[in-house]
Write a protein that holds these residues in place. Sequence first.
Motif: not given
Length: 182
Positions: A75-79, A83-87, A91-95
Amino acid sequence: MQPLHIAVIIGSTRQGRAGEAIGRWAAEVVGLRSDVECGVVDLADYEFPASYPDHPTPAMRRFVDRVAWADGFVVVTPEYNRSFPASLKQAIDYAYDEWHAKPAAFVSYGHRSEGVYAVEHLRTVFTELHVVTMRNGVGVNLLDDEPLDSEHRHRAATTMLDQLTWWAAALRGARHAHPYVS
């Protein structure tokens, strides 16, 4: 042995984001391994709905299919604001079941902190989804002049991927031997 399927998820969808270059670098590093088939999942390529619909959209189904395909994740994430982005959360919540009993590693970036606060929040979310998170990851300080392909980052990525592929192989075998109970 069948190669492990590792999805590199690029979690930022911002215009002008650093995440695309960092995500492509991460995918290149993953792709160097002979025991892995790498797939890039760039959230900017998905037209997700603004609010959660009654029925999954084609984009939501396509994302969930990629999560189901994967044996593990980078998982490539900005801060953003510690925290991490809403986008990425959207997406995580779709699965749900598709995440279970799989490992995730993190490549994070930010100013000075290298995105460590985003990773700590993601660990909490992934724990709820029965995902095993790797202790070691790769951090990128956007204010630093160190190139992405530096020796230091390559060593960190190698350690992270050694851990991720160990867990991915072990958990894939376990999922095939016994259905995961959540």
